[in-house]
Structures are given as C-alpha cells and as structure tokens.
Design a protein around this motif. Sequence first.
Motif, short mmCIF file in Angstrom:
data_model
loop_
_atom_site.label_atom_id
_atom_site.label_comp_id
_atom_site.label_asym_id
_atom_site.label_seq_id
_atom_site.Cartn_x
_atom_site.Cartn_y
_atom_site.Cartn_z
N MET A 37 1.07 -1.62 -0.03
CA MET A 37 0.01 0.17 -0.26
C MET A 37 0.74 1.20 0.21
SD MET A 37 -2.97 -1.58 3.17
CE MET A 37 -4.25 0.03 2.99
N THR A 38 0.16 2.56 -0.59
CA THR A 38 0.77 3.73 -0.31
C THR A 38 0.50 4.24 0.94
OG1 THR A 38 -1.07 4.55 -1.72
CG2 THR A 38 1.01 3.78 -2.94
N PRO A 39 1.24 5.62 1.25
CA PRO A 39 0.33 6.45 2.71
C PRO A 39 -0.75 6.03 1.85
CG PRO A 39 2.67 6.81 2.19
CD PRO A 39 2.63 5.84 1.25
N GLU A 40 -0.74 6.90 1.10
CA GLU A 40 -2.53 8.16 0.79
C GLU A 40 -3.38 6.70 0.83
OE1 GLU A 40 0.36 8.41 -1.08
OE2 GLU A 40 0.83 10.12 -0.17
N GLU A 41 -2.98 5.22 0.65
CA GLU A 41 -4.53 4.50 0.72
C GLU A 41 -4.57 4.01 2.10
OE1 GLU A 41 -3.23 2.15 -3.52
OE2 GLU A 41 -2.72 0.84 -1.88
N ILE A 42 -3.28 4.51 3.02
CA ILE A 42 -3.90 3.53 4.02
C ILE A 42 -4.90 5.08 4.59
CG2 ILE A 42 -2.85 3.03 6.65
CD1 ILE A 42 -0.24 1.99 5.31
N VAL A 43 -4.65 5.95 4.78
CA VAL A 43 -5.31 6.85 5.34
C VAL A 43 -6.52 6.85 4.27
CG1 VAL A 43 -5.32 9.65 5.14
CG2 VAL A 43 -3.17 8.60 4.91
N GLU A 44 -7.06 6.76 3.16
CA GLU A 44 -7.99 6.35 2.67
C GLU A 44 -8.81 5.84 3.19
OE1 GLU A 44 -10.99 7.94 0.82
OE2 GLU A 44 -9.01 8.95 0.62
N GLU A 45 -8.20 4.16 3.43
CA GLU A 45 -8.87 2.93 4.02
C GLU A 45 -9.13 4.01 5.81
OE1 GLU A 45 -9.31 0.23 3.23
OE2 GLU A 45 -8.63 0.79 1.20
N VAL A 46 -8.19 4.62 6.35
CA VAL A 46 -8.90 5.06 7.67
C VAL A 46 -10.01 6.00 7.49
CG1 VAL A 46 -8.08 6.32 9.71
CG2 VAL A 46 -6.49 4.87 8.25
N GLY A 50 -14.31 5.41 9.33
CA GLY A 50 -15.00 5.67 10.01
C GLY A 50 -14.21 6.21 11.58
N LEU A 51 -12.88 5.69 11.43
CA LEU A 51 -13.00 5.28 12.74
C LEU A 51 -12.15 6.57 13.65
CD1 LEU A 51 -11.61 3.74 15.32
CD2 LEU A 51 -9.10 4.32 13.70
N ARG A 52 -12.94 6.54 15.17
CA ARG A 52 -13.11 8.22 15.43
C ARG A 52 -12.14 7.85 16.69
NH1 ARG A 52 -18.80 10.15 15.88
NH2 ARG A 52 -18.40 11.91 17.30
N GLY A 53 -11.20 9.09 17.28
CA GLY A 53 -10.20 9.43 17.90
C GLY A 53 -11.31 8.40 19.44
N ARG A 54 -10.21 7.46 20.01
CA ARG A 54 -10.55 7.35 21.16
C ARG A 54 -10.23 7.50 22.53
NH1 ARG A 54 -14.56 4.77 17.56
NH2 ARG A 54 -13.96 2.43 17.50
N GLY A 55 -9.62 8.61 22.55
CA GLY A 55 -9.75 9.37 23.57
C GLY A 55 -10.52 10.27 24.54
N GLY A 56 -11.94 10.43 23.57
CA GLY A 56 -12.34 11.08 24.20
C GLY A 56 -13.10 12.14 23.46
N ALA A 57 -12.50 12.66 22.33
CA ALA A 57 -13.09 13.71 22.13
C ALA A 57 -13.59 13.61 20.49
CB ALA A 57 -12.45 14.98 21.53
N GLY A 58 -13.90 12.10 20.06
CA GLY A 58 -14.49 11.43 19.05
C GLY A 58 -14.28 12.04 18.00
N PHE A 59 -12.90 12.89 17.35
CA PHE A 59 -12.91 13.31 16.05
C PHE A 59 -12.73 12.13 15.43
CE2 PHE A 59 -10.26 16.03 13.38
CZ PHE A 59 -11.56 16.73 12.70
N PRO A 60 -12.79 12.12 14.05
CA PRO A 60 -12.39 11.31 12.97
C PRO A 60 -11.25 11.23 12.47
CG PRO A 60 -14.84 12.74 12.38
CD PRO A 60 -13.19 13.01 13.40
N THR A 61 -10.53 9.80 13.06
CA THR A 61 -9.09 9.62 12.55
C THR A 61 -8.77 10.21 10.92
OG1 THR A 61 -9.38 8.32 14.80
CG2 THR A 61 -7.52 7.85 12.91
N GLY A 62 -9.78 9.77 10.09
CA GLY A 62 -9.02 10.00 8.89
C GLY A 62 -9.09 11.27 8.90
#
Lengths: 453, 323
Positions: A37-46, A50-62
């Motif tokens: 994969m290329t870095p861009e593809e990984i960011v695209e997968e993330v 729809g993964l959202r930050g698990r630390g509390g604020a829930g901001f979309p990680t991608g």
Amino acid sequence: MSRKLLLTHDNVPNLHTIDVYRSKGGYASVEKALKKMTPEEIVEEVKKSGLRGRGGAGFPTGMKWSFLAKPEGVPRYLVCNADESEPGTFKDRYLMERNPHLLIEGMITSSFALGANTSYIYIRGEYFYVSRILETAIAEAYAKGWLGKNILGTGYNLDLYVQVGAGAYICGEETALLESLEGKRGNPRIKPPFPAIAGLYGCPTVVNNVETIAAVVPIVNDGGDEYAKIGIGRSTGTKLISASGNINKPGVYEIEMGVPVEEFIFSDQYCGGIANGKRMKACVPGGSSVPILPDYLVCKTATGEDRLMTYESLSDGGFATGSMLGSGGFIVYDEHQCVVRNTWNFSRFYHHESCGQCSPCREGTGWMERVLHRLEKGMGNMNDIDLLVELAKKIEGNTICPLGDAAAWPVAAAIKHFRHEFEYHVLYPEKVKDSKHGHKEPIMPVKPAPVMA
Amino acid sequence: MSLLKVTIDNHTIEVPAGTTILQAARLIGKEVAPPAMCYYTKLATSGGYCRTCLVKVSKGSEKDPRPMPKLVASCRTTVMDGMEVQNFTSPEVIEARKGVVEFLLINHPLDCPVCDQAGECHLQDLSYENGRSYSRYEFERRTFDKIDIGDKIKLHMTRCILCYRCVKVADQLTPGRGHGVINRGDVSEISTYIEHAVDNEFSGNMIDVCPVGALTDRTFRFKSRVWFLKPMDAHRDCDKCSGKAVVWKYGNDIYRVTGRKDQWGEVDEWICNTCRYDKKDAKDWTVEGPRKIEKTSVISQNHYEAGTKFVASPETLPVKQLS
C-alpha cells in the motif's frame, strides 16, 4: 458474542512476547502496508473505516490525518497519547499490558501512513511498569527488524521511543503532552496553530490515543469498509469500555458500537448487573469529565428510545438529558452512593490537576471544590448550590484547554439531575456528617422520574 | 499586501494579515478595546492566560461565515477577512468577563490601601469596571511569603494574578533565565530558581510589566503614593538603553524612575537598571516636560501641583465630633 478486534487473543499466555504475537497473525498489517500500500491508501482506508478518536473527543481520525501539513524537508511526527489519567478509564493500560505489540504494530503502520520517521509513545508516570513492558516489546521489534532502518527491505525507517511523563493529568491534553515531550512544563498551548501544523518541535504532528492507533491494525488488515460495517451510523467499529463501580463484573470490555446500554449493564456477558442486588442510581458513561446520568436516563433517552453505546446516542439530548461516550470510562453507582460526595471527589481531582495557566480554571476549580466540600460535610447553605451552577457556567468554554469544561460539566450535571441530594445535604447536616452516610441510609431520588414525552 | 476588513462592535477597520483582534480593536480606540491583563505587545507569546480579553466572534470570515463556537481570547486570535466581533455589545462577553474578574480577585488580597501599585494598577481598573462590590468567596485566600528577588525587586506573590509577563521578560529580555513558574493549579507561584537573585541589567522591567503590585521596586516601596508624585518625561545619555524614562518627582526629589507607558499601559522602550535604580538625582536627567496622564487616572487628580496641601490635619479631616 460480539466481535472483537483488539482483544481477540488477550487470554493467550505470553501474548506480550513477539513470537506468540506473530503466531497469532501479528505484524501482518505492517507487511501489507509497507509492501502493498501507499501512505495515501492507508489514510483513505482509515477515512473509509469511519474510525473516531478513542481518547474522548471522538474526532474522525482519517480527517485528522489528512489535516497533517506536509512541507518539504520538515520531519513529521506521530505521538501516541498513552497518558490515560481520566478517573474511571483504564482501557489503554489493559491493552498495553496484555498486548504491547498491537500498539507497536499500529504505530509502525500509522507512522508509515503519515510519513513519520520518528514516533513517540508518551505514557503517564504512574504506568511505569507498563513502560517497561513496552520497552521490552520495542527492543524485540527492533531485534526482529520491525523497527529501525530499512524495515522489511522497503527502505522505510522508523524509530519508536517511549517517554514516561511525570503523572500529570493535563499532559493528556495533546498540546500539553507535546510541551512535556519537549522537556518543558506541561502547559497546554494556545490554539491555533494546531499540532497538525506546528506540533512537536514546531513540526507537523499527529497525536492519537492508544486505542485509536491499535484500531488501525484491523482496519489495514481487513479494509476500512469491513471495519465500518460494525457499529451504527457514524459510530463504527469496536470500543474498549472500562466498566467500574457497583457492578458485578468490573473490567475492560470490547463492545461493538451500538450495544444497548441496558444490555451492557445488565447482561452477564458484560457488567452482569448491579452488585449485591441493589438498584442503579446513576451512571457516568464516559469517564469523570462527562455529565452524570440519573437512572431513568441511562437506558432510555429523553425521547423514550433505547440508549445505545454510540457517540450519538449517549449524547442524545445534549447536556440537558444526555452525556458523552468520552473515553469509555463507564462508572455505575448504586442507590447507596452519594452523588454530592462523588461530585466533590471529581472536583477535587480537577482542582489538583489544573495547570494554573488560565484564570477561570486555576481559581474556579479550587473554589468549586471548596464549596462542594462544605456541602458534602453538611456545612453548606442553599445559595451554595446556585453558586456552583454559576461557577460552572463561568468556567465552561472560557479556558485555554478542555480541562475547564471537564471540571465544570460533572458539577453542572450533578446539580441538574440530583439537586434534591444537594438540598438534602443542606437540610440534614447531622445525617451527612459521617463520611459513609449513603451506606447506612440510601439517598434515593425523592422526586419521581419526570414523564417523558 | 492586501488588507483584511474586520468589524468590532460595529466599527469597521482594515488591518494587515496577522493582526490580532485585540490589536485591531486598539487601532479603533478605547471604546472597543477589550481589557488585557496578560497580553503585552512587546513580549512574544504573551497573552491568552488571563481570559479578560475574551470576545465573541459572530462571523468567522467572509469565506466561512460560521460563528466561532466559544468565546475566543482576542489577544491570540488573528483576524480574518470579513470577521465580525462583538466585545462590549455582547452580554455573553460582559458576563464571562465579570466571571474572570471575580476569579482573579478571589485570591487577591485587595490590600490596595497599603499596595504601592494602587493608582496605576490594571487589576484595580478592571475590577472597578467589571467587578462586584463584594466577594462571594468565603474561604481562606492563598498567601505566600514575600521574597526579595535581587536587592532591588520585591516579589509579593499573594498579589500575583499569574499573567506570566515577568516570566516572558526573563525569557526574552534578559539572558540566563533564573525565573519562572513553580507548582501548578491555584498554588502555582512565580519564583526564581531556589530564590536566586535575578541579577541582570534589564530585570527591572519586570516591575513595569507587572499589572498588579506583585513585583515592586524596593528603592521606592512605601516612599509615597503615586498620585502625590509628578511624572515628568526625562532622558539621559545611557550606554545600555535609550535613556528615555519617566521620573516621578516630589518637589525636586526624584522618588522613582519607570519606563514610558503608552495609553494601554505598555512601556514604549525598556530601560536598564542603572537608569531605574541608581539615577535618583535631578542632575542626572534632562526633563522634557510633564507626562500626559489620562484624565480618568487618579494620578491626574492633583494636577501636579499638590503634595503638601493634602497632608492630613485635624482641620481637613472630615471627622464628626462625637461628644
């Protein structure tokens, strides 16, 4: 049984060693990411996941990753926030203790996606023994060629360091964490600029929670679409919940997003109901900084729908009748617990942990704690309750970092839902003198639950 | 470079990119400028701590007209083209500012009658404008011991509001920083490294930047109230600094020397310690003329010619005879 992505093998003995971890399919995501994969593809997968930050604020990680500035000739950094200090939250500790290589694997994959060649895990001082576990695991990964120069012959270099903090809650705030990592006093920075533009040493930086980075591993392995199939709406994937309080089975549970709160508390698969056959009185669903919910709002929303373990459902109704998923520190109170005492305890924590940089938080947290202490000891008066509401309002939103909000929300919510208990403390001071007053005589909601529309 | 248009309390002004809301408001004038206790134009990275300059951004910019979700610190927020800001016209801002002032005052000793800063204290002005006439804080206030930092500066931490200005002076103006903040939360305090003396040529500017009476000049402490003195612009040839200062005279004696402060209470040019502490003889200075003092300031109350006539005597004291 709900699907597990992070804690799949957590009962396997010696999972913290690289050989056992490899035999369970570990480091597959690194091979896939670096070779195919290329870095861009990984960011695209993330992004797709729809993964959202698990630390509390829930901001979309991608989205956070795509904000990262990429100027030429400037290094970029990935920092893992393992400064888990929220009262009621202990999921990251469990993950790092049991499965340190999952975090390291996630760090390698994420660093590759972001183009970082140096990454840090900032871990809180109290988790010193966990830092030892991580350092051993990192040494193993270096020895096997998963870290260091020219990983898997792809020409990608990555150095991973563990930095132990000094045990300040404020260093869990991302800019304070970066200051501390730079060797300065852990004071939050004034934003903007955000770390994605100027973070560690002034370079573009992404700060992610341990669980978020670990979740990148299944996303890369199975694809973002597969991950997004779990969960409901914008809350996708699985979430680690640290369940504690008066329940039969406290512990860390991995749930699929969208499990009903009622099922989570009462089913034997999870918390196993309220301990000692008592009634539930209240619940803090996301760690100490989120608003407390009274029993009638825990399992149902104000509109009568089932409350689910998702970002949206838990915050349904705003702060009037809802709360937040936060970092997943799920605390359940039975009928013998005193809400005033609990609020004072939280407030004492925020008073102690305020960094002292901006005035509303520095002075306000101390003031709130003192007033709550007075109320709890039966020395308060009725005006104190309104004073607390006003102080919380004056602190909330007026501070540099969210610690002020975190200190104000639980106080405001406790008074909103349990005002009668605060009044009880004023009216019957002789009954609350004893610090275990709730245990002898339950302080139950005197007023019935309001009729929902 | 193109100019950005910003509207503050219905006054529109065009400013270059990179200007903060506070700077733009100051360009418009006193009627819209938010108060600032920690921001200091000449000190980089200052500001953002005290939260008295909070304003409401009701329109983010021409491109993105959404309002900002929270009140923002105007001293650290740069303007965008088409931004609309509410300061005194927003009840929310006034309310939040009142809260901040109350927070600043709960641990302040309010010892103005014995404080050397009284009369030129920013916190006094701020609480006069935004404070309440009584305190709702019923607990013990935090207190500290007074510390001598060097032989010329007294640190009275009890009065400090932790604006960090003196820390920035120590960082940016003087080499070899030995001065900073220790502890955290409401027990944080300004301190020197294990109470070492602050000993360098420009350390005295800490006194000028201090918005309250936490850092005072030991050569002037308890000598006189500032409004009994005549501030005069004066200069001397100095090989370390510009030599442009204000001498505060009583009769022909110079009681103290400070930097020249503009209408926002910020010094124009830093002065060195020699000018500040050692040149207290009228012969050292070439007086340019009386300093302009704002009409509203208590310092202007005596119109420069008072002094002896306000010495209390039984005749002038408004004491009612009891018998």
